[in-house]
Design a protein around this motif. Structure first.
Motif, PDB file in Angstrom:
ATOM      1  N   THR A   1      23.544  33.430   8.045  1.00 47.95           N
ATOM      2  CA  THR A   1      22.850  33.110   9.291  1.00 47.95           C
ATOM      3  C   THR A   1      23.036  34.247  10.281  1.00 47.95           C
ATOM      4  OG1 THR A   1      23.206  30.738   8.972  1.00 47.95           O
ATOM      5  CG2 THR A   1      22.679  31.463  11.202  1.00 47.95           C
TER       6      THR A   1
ATOM      7  N   SER B   1      18.459  31.191   9.401  1.00 48.80           N
ATOM      8  CA  SER B   1      19.308  31.007   8.223  1.00 48.80           C
ATOM      9  C   SER B   1      18.487  31.236   6.964  1.00 48.80           C
ATOM     10  CB  SER B   1      19.913  29.598   8.196  1.00 48.80           C
ATOM     11  OG  SER B   1      20.757  29.394   9.311  1.00 48.80           O
TER      12      SER B   1
ATOM     13  N   ASN C   1      22.521  26.231   4.765  1.00 44.36           N
ATOM     14  CA  ASN C   1      23.489  26.910   5.605  1.00 44.36           C
ATOM     15  C   ASN C   1      24.263  25.876   6.411  1.00 44.36           C
ATOM     16  OD1 ASN C   1      23.194  30.116   5.643  1.00 44.36           O
ATOM     17  ND2 ASN C   1      21.208  29.229   5.140  1.00 44.36           N
TER      18      ASN C   1
END
Length: 610
Positions: free
Chosen positions: A83, A168, A184
């Motif tokens: 991310t 992400s 994520n």
């Protein structure tokens, strides 16, 4: 405030999480909690002057992503979830990222944390759009697809307004016809793609849960109805399918389609069929629960589906003791009826002014606050008893680490319970008597210890014992989506405020846990309140991250009491969400703790899996 315990000229200390409530309210300064070998009052001035300059907007990537293919930010080969956080708006209308795939892969993208309308598109190597997401307003954007080997671009661009965003991405190679999709630490959406006998999905925690973002398996898009599938949902007593996604066999929820294709999944908040929706989380009625992003990011709300703690586990808290009001009562969140008070040793004798607070109350509250009672916050563990011994402050009744540990081990053994000891403290010289107790109890006692707050490449003592003993876990501190000054941050990143405080790292670091979180508050005026609410900053430092991990460890042991302490450490490490460099690294350890995956792993071992 400085609390300490002196024995044989060794010095252990803890700086309170937020040393002056009134000063913090007026200056918004960031102070460390957790552990310090010494305390220097001169640091207060430098903290105040520095923190006032921290921006309330995100720190952009360097160099900032360009708005053309030629100036795109190059992410290299995408081979794991990650991310990043940045900004688009009137003066920076778009950001473009470039990445490569070394093989045909499952690709998943989510764009969260929006305060304005932003769209995202996926481009092939020649710049042609192949996927597009344009949800209206601040609704999250997502793309879930299959991509071939090659070069691709992601373009994040303004539709209207200015906003930070959290992008992400994940890409997982398709091997032997199995499609594996990894989420994520935020809200992700997953879909079913035809052509695969088996699809395996891991949601991996969701920091956006409290604001309404759910990790969603969306089968409605493929017009799949629950009546045309066979559900095999995991529970504590059976059900589900054992499967090893590469980091340990776990119990997955399963859906068999009418064409005999199979979907296995974990860490999913919601299954959306064409005809109905099924939730796979527990939402307590505590009013602060939605603000407890730390629980959501660790997937605790998913793990509660299997266990909320067991009386087979004893949780030991070695800290400052508990703050009491003028009537001698502890904070109502601390399950007084289920807290074992050792002699007259549970009381926190903190002094120094009305703004000083009980460090031990906050630590114990994160682990085991009363839950689902319609008031306050939720603890991670709802059922396990807590044994609190004051080891800090140098007061008459205080114990040293070795004696406190011996008492806790004897208590657990006498009742046939496993023991988890949280130690949000550190500093000083080695305590060989304490270390001998660790060495002699590697089966039945697990020690979860703060890594320290000096922002250096070295783990403080006794957390550095994690590199020696297999039943010691050293915990670093990670951000959620916002820092203490409301600046946008990337979930999972190591907390560091240069020249103020930062999570220590280095050899022996085991796991990362959340910090700057909601926790019980008790002060000299007899007031019972909460860090992280209103204008009060969250309880912070590695003092906060350790009890988050200890609480998760107690759920894992509750799911399978036959495990050893060393196996609990192994499971938490094995199932953690990878951060930083691929695999283990000394900045993030094995990664961010994942409650749902760890509990599912413990359950699988209990069913005979290796």
């Amino acid at each position: 405030m400085l609390a300490s315990s002196r024995r044989n000229n060794e010095y252990f200390s803890v700086a309170s999480a937020n040393e002056s409530l009134e000063k913090l309210r007026s200056t918004s300064k960031v102070l460390e909690s957790g552990i310090l070998p010494e305390f220097d009052d001169s640091l207060l001035n430098s903290r105040t002057s520095y923190s006032s300059s921290i921006s309330n907007s995100v720190t952009p990537l360097a160099p900032d992503p360009g708005s053309t293919l030629g100036t795109a930010y190059n992410l290299g080969t995408l081979n794991r979830p990650f991310t990043l956080t940045d900004f688009v708006g009137n003066k920076n209308v778009s950001d473009i990222y470039r990445f490569n795939l070394a093989s045909t892969s499952s690709f998943n993208l989510s764009l969260n944390g929006l305060t304005a309308d932003v769209n995202v598109e996926l481009l092939n190597g020649s710049g042609t759009r192949i996927r597009f997401s344009n949800a209206s307003g601040t609704t999250s954007e997502w793309i879930d697809s299959i991509l071939n080997t090659g070069t691709y671009y992601v373009k994040v661009f303004q539709h209207s307004g200015n906003t930070n965003y959290r992008l992400s991405l994940s890409a997982t190679p398709i091997v032997n016809g199995v499609r594996t999709v990894l989420g994520n630490l935020g809200a992700d959406t997953f879909t079913w793609q035809s052509g695969f006998n088996r699809t395996v999905i891991s949601g991996n925690g969701n920091v956006d849960f409290g604001s309404g973002g759910l990790d969603t398996l969306n089968l409605a898009l493929a017009n799949i109805s629950s009546t045309t599938t066979r559900l095999n949902l995991a529970n504590a007593n059976g059900g589900g399918v054992l499967y090893n996604p590469g980091n340990g066999v776990r119990v997955f929820d399963a859906i068999a389609l009418n064409n005999n294709n199979q979907i296995l999944f974990e860490g999913i908040d919601r299954i959306r069929f064409a005809d109905r929706t099924i939730n796979r989380f527990v939402r307590p009625n505590d009013p602060l629960f939605n603000q407890q992003w730390n629980l959501h990011m660790m997937g605790v709300h998913n793990a509660w589906y299997f266990t909320k703690g067991s009386t087979n586990v004893l949780i030991g808290v070695q800290d400052t003791g508990l703050g009491v009001n003028n009537n001698g009562n502890v904070h109502p969140e601390l399950r007084a009826g289920n807290t074992i008070r050792f002699d007259n040793n549970y009381r926190d004798e903190f002094t120094g002014g009305d703004y000083y607070t009980s460090h031990g109350s906050a630590v114990q509250g994160i682990i085991a606050a009363r839950s689902n009672n319609g008031m306050g916050m939720s603890g991670i563990n709802w059922n396990s008893p807590v044994f609190n011994i004051d080891v800090l402050g140098g007061n008459h009744a205080d114990y040293n680490l070795a004696d406190a540990t011996k008492v806790m081990i004897n208590q657990a053994n006498s009742q046939g319970r496993k023991l988890i000891v949280n130690m949000s403290l550190g500093g000083g010289g080695r305590d060989f008597a304490f270390e001998q107790l660790i060495a002699n109890n590697q089966s039945n006692a697990l020690f979860v210890i703060s890594s320290g707050n000096s922002d250096i490449n070295s783990i403080s003592y006794p957390a550095n014992l994690a590199s020696i003993y297999s039943n010691v876990i050293a915990v670093g501190a990670s951000w959620g989506t916002r820092n203490a000054n409301n600046g946008a941050t990337t979930p999972g990143d190591r907390i560091s405020y240069p020249e103020i405080w930062g999570s220590q790292y280095g050899t022996g670091l085991t796991l990362m846990g959340p910090s700057e979180v909601i926790a019980p508050y008790a002060n000299l005026n007899g007031q019972f309140r909460y860090w992280g609410t209103g204008s009060t900053p969250g309880f912070n430092g590695t003092s906060a991250s350790a009890p988050n991990v200890a609480g998760v460890a107690s759920l894992v042991w509750s799911a399978n009491r036959n495990l050893s302490a060393t196996r609990i450490k192994q499971i938490l490490s094995q199932t953690a969400f990878d951060l930083g460099a691929r695999g283990y690294d000394t900045v993030h350890g094995h990664g961010f703790v994942n409650a749902d995956a760890a509990v599912r792993r413990a359950m699988a071992i209990g069913r005979g899996a290796a």
